[in-house]
Design an enzyme around this catalytic site. Structure first.
Site, PDB file in Angstrom:
ATOM      1  N   GLU A 148      -1.368  -6.047  16.563  1.00 17.54           N
ATOM      2  CA  GLU A 148      -1.491  -4.970  16.311  1.00 17.54           C
ATOM      3  C   GLU A 148      -1.924  -3.905  17.167  1.00 17.54           C
ATOM      4  OE1 GLU A 148      -2.893  -4.535  11.509  1.00 17.54           O
ATOM      5  OE2 GLU A 148      -3.762  -6.332  12.533  1.00 17.54           O
ATOM      6  N   ARG A 174       6.413  -0.952  10.298  1.00 17.90           N
ATOM      7  CA  ARG A 174       6.716   0.366  10.387  1.00 17.90           C
ATOM      8  C   ARG A 174       6.373   1.123   9.333  1.00 17.90           C
ATOM      9  NH1 ARG A 174      10.293   1.759  14.526  1.00 17.90           N
ATOM     10  NH2 ARG A 174      11.473   0.368  15.427  1.00 17.90           N
ATOM     11  N   ARG A 220      -1.072 -11.865   3.203  1.00 14.83           N
ATOM     12  CA  ARG A 220      -1.422 -11.302   4.477  1.00 14.83           C
ATOM     13  C   ARG A 220      -3.115 -11.583   4.131  1.00 14.83           C
ATOM     14  NH1 ARG A 220      -1.754  -5.808   8.053  1.00 14.83           N
ATOM     15  NH2 ARG A 220      -2.534  -4.760   5.996  1.00 14.83           N
ATOM     16  N   ASP A 262      -1.674   0.560  13.805  1.00 17.18           N
ATOM     17  CA  ASP A 262      -2.904   0.414  14.462  1.00 17.18           C
ATOM     18  C   ASP A 262      -2.583   0.672  16.095  1.00 17.18           C
ATOM     19  OD1 ASP A 262      -4.836   0.215  12.319  1.00 17.18           O
ATOM     20  OD2 ASP A 262      -3.849  -1.706  11.904  1.00 17.18           O
ATOM     21  N   ARG A 277      -7.901   3.666   7.978  1.00 13.03           N
ATOM     22  CA  ARG A 277      -6.645   3.225   8.001  1.00 13.03           C
ATOM     23  C   ARG A 277      -5.454   4.223   8.436  1.00 13.03           C
ATOM     24  NH1 ARG A 277      -6.132  -1.529   5.653  1.00 13.03           N
ATOM     25  NH2 ARG A 277      -7.934  -2.438   4.337  1.00 13.03           N
ATOM     26  N   HIS A 324       0.892  -1.273   0.045  1.00  9.60           N
ATOM     27  CA  HIS A 324       0.036  -0.271   0.082  1.00  9.60           C
ATOM     28  C   HIS A 324       0.835   1.245  -0.042  1.00  9.60           C
ATOM     29  CE1 HIS A 324       0.720  -0.142   4.411  1.00  9.60           C
ATOM     30  NE2 HIS A 324       0.382  -1.293   4.176  1.00  9.60           N
TER      31      HIS A 324
END
Length: 880
Positions: A509, A584, A399, A546, A716, A144
């Site tokens: 997370e 990270r 994932r 998160d 997000r 992403h």
């Protein structure tokens, strides 16, 4: 050499690039645009220097800007900031080279030379060699990217950096100087005429190609050059070289494999991306083999090589032509698969060892036949590339969310009539999973047909079985919290017929997940079946984004530290080799920051020769876009992980732990009170920042939200941080920390906090990161957004946040003892100062554009808004 003198070449580069941009604007956009830009630039500089009247004039001038001037003005300031970034990156390379050339300065901190000098003061050469040679560092390019800049522009900017390097050469002729100047003008003109905005959101395959471009354009050549340096210093300082098959740093990818909340990543996409990675690898190897064929005209050869190629006149060329033909057949085979055609039956390269074998025969032959010095050149570089990149360049991680696996198993158990897996408790799930893992018969009936979501998950496991472990890396489970989450993936791999199962990596997370990570690992290792099947190795991923969004940056940072400590202790107790995978981001609020300091501030034992870490978005370009910068970052990773292995920091004192517990508890309480419990906060956030508009930026294939709700919890981490960065408030990085530190200072802990800052690398790194955030933040700019965009009834909330930012500044400087943020980092401090007069007009224009667009006027100004967002991101050197 003083900082001012050493930075003189940087100032000259910025002056030259700025001048060329000015003349380009004059030529391309006309004298009116040029004069407007210069007027705004002058007012912005005067305003930054403290001239309040100039500040008011600047606001008035930008507010009156006619529509036809908005886009060229926004583009002008955005382009300058991008050019300043190029000049700074090039200057970093220039200064690194100056350190190496000047024996008076000593080696640069974190360099191979400095590291070996320090370590050999107390470490045996053999131990140092063993540690460095066995390093296992994997940099995972993520799926992403937050890189807002188009690849077309990045390529032009990289060429500008190359030209600046040419301009630095010693003793250039006047003609050469003029040629560089004209070439710079051409590139800047081409950049001016190139559209900054992506017109469509990239799909996962585009992201994968973007990642491959980073490998091809930079890392493909940097890796062998860097390993030659490492080899030389190992030989010189320890007496032993780096082995040919050593790969201290290698690369993974989430591009095309990360389906967590991204419906566009399907099983078919993953298959295509794996094939694209192989195609590009084969193309690059074929190119190298062709060059070797040209080079290796030698006739002396070993018996082994003669046995292979017979009595060929030029045996190396004969051998390498066979390799080239098989590479060509491999590329044709992949082409057919990508096109959906049946590939030919010609022999192809599928495993790295198959390609390495003939190259090693040639290498040994040269060594044995008097051509050793030739073997140490291009051929050795190629063998080192094979060790690092394999036949796929980057192995793709998969994932997926844990709930998706639960849904699949629930559909299967219900179809079999044995109950509802999702309704079972943890103990019953574990009994079922272990029983089926031990059972040789298939669990899933041949006629089983789940719904579309279930079928997609099962199709992904089929792709894993098809592509194999050479193409794929780890299977990462997000939102993992219990052993059954891991065992479920083990079972689904077995059912798909995966011959070499991917390692299964739970991702912890949220704050609750981090706090429960140790108990989850303990429970996993207590299962005999699991212990027998992991071969003494376990990888665990910890998420920075998160956890910080959930509980505050300070609280998450301390929780991550403690979680790592607990996991390391558990692994040691059970005699398990642990690899920690750090998720990270690029920004401070997502775990970003200087690589070397970040690694050395981790708990002792957490980087024992092994480390995986994500490299995200714009940080990939920033760290690996230019050869000199890329090599420096590889060096920093190597030396930091090796030092953390050989000389880990001492564990914190008990009193320090107690202080951190108090700070974390207060920070979390204050952060959640604002973000979660203040009813007006979300409404304020959506008015005061361009969060909604950012969702329209085509910066990644994933949607901005996991779920269609308006709360922060579903947003997000990237747009959450990106939005606050745009307004220069940078709230996610400091909210909660300032009040917690203020309470500590007021409660008589000032001397203790200052001692922690001086003596504890973890705490020092955290405070230094906050100083960087404070240097980039600007409450006056954030107030501009409130004044124009926020309803009257919500403005009090903005004032409160700016007061808290001021409190944070006071508290952080009270701990560090500095007069201003970044007093110990003057280069970064000046960098921020140079950018401010160019970012300020973009912020003011963004406020104006947001106001017009949100009020239903000037629909055609959305493009200017997108350019403005890009420009501010360039000026802040950060998106999210």
């Amino acid at each position: 050499m003083s900082d001012n003198r050493s930075d003189a070449p940087l100032r000259e580069d910025i002056r030259q690039l700025g001048g060329l941009l000015g003349s380009t604007i004059h030529e391309q956009a006309g004298e009116g645009v040029y004069e407007t830009v210069e007027e705004i630039r002058g007012l912005a500089k005067e305003a930054r220097a403290g001239d309040a009247e100039a500040g008011r004039a600047l606001e008035a001038r930008l507010g009156q800007l006619p529509d036809e001037l908005i886009i060229p003005v926004v583009r002008a300031f955005s382009q300058f900031l991008n050019l300043a970034n190029i000049a700074e990156q090039h200057h970093r390379v220039r200064r690194s080279r100056a350190w190496v050339r000047d024996p008076e300065t000593g080696p640069l901190r974190g360099s191979l030379e400095e590291f070996f000098n320090r370590m050999l003061d107390g470490v045996e050469p053999a131990a140092l060699h063993e540690t460095v040679s066995q390093l296992d560092i994997e940099l995972v390019l993520t799926a992403h990217p937050t890189e807002v800049m188009r690849r077309s522009l990045l390529q032009k900017y990289n060429r500008i950096a190359e030209l600046l390097g040419q301009g630095d050469r010693l003793d250039p002729t006047p003609e050469e100087i003029e040629e560089v100047h004209q070439s710079l003008k051409r590139e800047i003109t081409a950049a001016w005429q190139t559209d900054e905005i992506r017109r469509r959101r990239p799909d996962p395959q585009d992201e994968a190609r973007w990642g491959l471009a980073v490998i091809e354009q930079t890392l493909w050549d940097v890796i062998p050059h860097y390993l030659r340096r490492l080899d030389r210093i190992l030989q010189r300082r320890t007496g032993e070289p780096l082995s040919l098959d050593a790969a201290p740093i290698h690369f993974g990818s989430w591009m095309g494999g990360d389906r967590d909340g991204n419906p566009r990543v399907t099983a078919e996409v993953t298959r295509e991306v794996c094939l694209l990675n192989r195609w590009k690898a084969v193309e690059l190897y074929e190119r190298e083999i062709n060059q070797l064929i040209e080079e290796l005209s030698l006739q002396c050869a070993s018996e082994a090589l003669r046995d292979w190629v017979g009595n060929a006149w030029e045996p190396y060329r004969a051998a390498l032509k066979q390799v080239r033909d098989r590479l060509h057949a491999t590329r044709a085979w992949i082409d057919a698969r990508l096109a959906g055609r049946r590939p030919s039956d010609a022999p192809i390269y599928w495993r790295t060892a198959e390609l390495a074998e003939p190259l090693m025969i040639c290498y040994r032959s040269l060594q044995q036949s008097g051509g050793g010095v030739v073997a140490e050149g291009r051929l050795k570089d190629l063998l080192r590339r094979l060790s690092v990149f394999g036949l796929t360049l980057m192995r793709v991680d998969i994932r997926q969310e844990s709930i998706r696996h639960t849904e699949v198993l629930d559909a299967i158990t219900q179809a079999l009539g044995i109950g509802s897996y999702s309704a079972w408790d943890e103990a019953e799930r574990q009994r079922f999973l272990i029983r089926e893992l031990d059972n040789r018969r298939p669990l899933i009936p041949r006629d089983f047909a789940g719904d579309e979501a279930v079928a997609e998950v099962l199709d992904t496991f089929s792709v894993i079985a098809e592509m194999g472990a050479d193409s794929l890396g780890a299977y990462v489970i997000s939102m993992a919290s219990k052993p059954s989450d891991i065992l479920a993936v083990k079972l689904l791999q077995k059912e798909a017929g995966v011959k070499t199962p991917l390692r299964v990596v739970p991702l912890f997370e949220t704050l609750d997940d981090l706090n429960g990570a140790q108990s989850c690992l303990e429970a996993l290792l207590a299962i005999p079946w699991y212990r027998a099947h992991i071969a003494g190795e376990q990888e665990i991923m910890i998420g920075y984004s998160d956890s910080a969004k959930d509980a505050s940056h300070l609280t998450a940072t301390w929780a991550l530290y403690q979680t790592q400590e607990q996991l390391v202790q558990t692994a040691r107790r059970h005699d398990i080799q642990l690899t920690l995978f750090h998720g990270r981001g690029g920004s401070i609020g997502r775990g970003g920051g200087p690589t070397h300091a970040a690694i050395l501030s981790q708990p002792p034992g957490s980087a024992a020769g092994r480390l995986r870490v994500t490299e995200q978005g714009e940080m990939i370009q920033a760290k690996f876009g230019l050869p000199g910068i890329a090599e420096r970052n590889l060096e920093l990773y190597t030396t930091a992980v090796a030092e953390a292995t050989l000389a880990p920091p001492a564990p914190p004192e008990d009193e320090w732990r107690a202080v951190m517990d108090e700070l974390a508890e207060r920070s979390c309480r204050d952060y959640r009170a604002m973000v979660r419990e203040t009813p007006a906060f979300i409404d304020y956030f959506r008015h005061a920042t361009p969060e909604h508009e950012i969702s329209h930026l085509a910066i990644g294939s994933r949607p901005a939200r996991r779920k269609p709700t308006i709360g922060v919890e579903s947003l997000r981490a990237i747009p959450w941080i990106f939005s606050w960065t745009q307004t220069r408030l940078l709230l996610p990085a400091w909210l909660g920390a300032g009040s917690a530190l203020a309470e500590g200072l007021a409660g008589g802990r000032e001397s203790q906090l200052r001692h922690m800052y001086q003596a504890w690398p973890f705490f020092r790194a955290f405070i230094d990161m906050l100083e960087m955030v404070l240097a980039k933040s600007d409450p006056a700019v954030a107030a501009w957004y409130d004044l124009r965009l926020v309803p009257d009834e919500l403005r009090g909330l903005g004032e409160t946040l700016r007061e808290r930012l001021a409190e944070t500044r006071t508290s952080v400087l009270g701990v560090s003892g500095h007069d201003n943020p970044l007093d110990e980092a003057p280069v970064v401090q000046r960098s921020v100062g140079v950018r401010n007069p160019y970012v300020d007009p973009l912020n003011l224009l963004q406020v104006e554009l947001l106001d017009r667009v949100r009020n239903g006027h000037e629909e055609d100004l959305r493009e200017a808004l997108m350019i403005c967002i890009n420009g501010i991101a360039a000026g802040m050197r950060n998106t999210g």
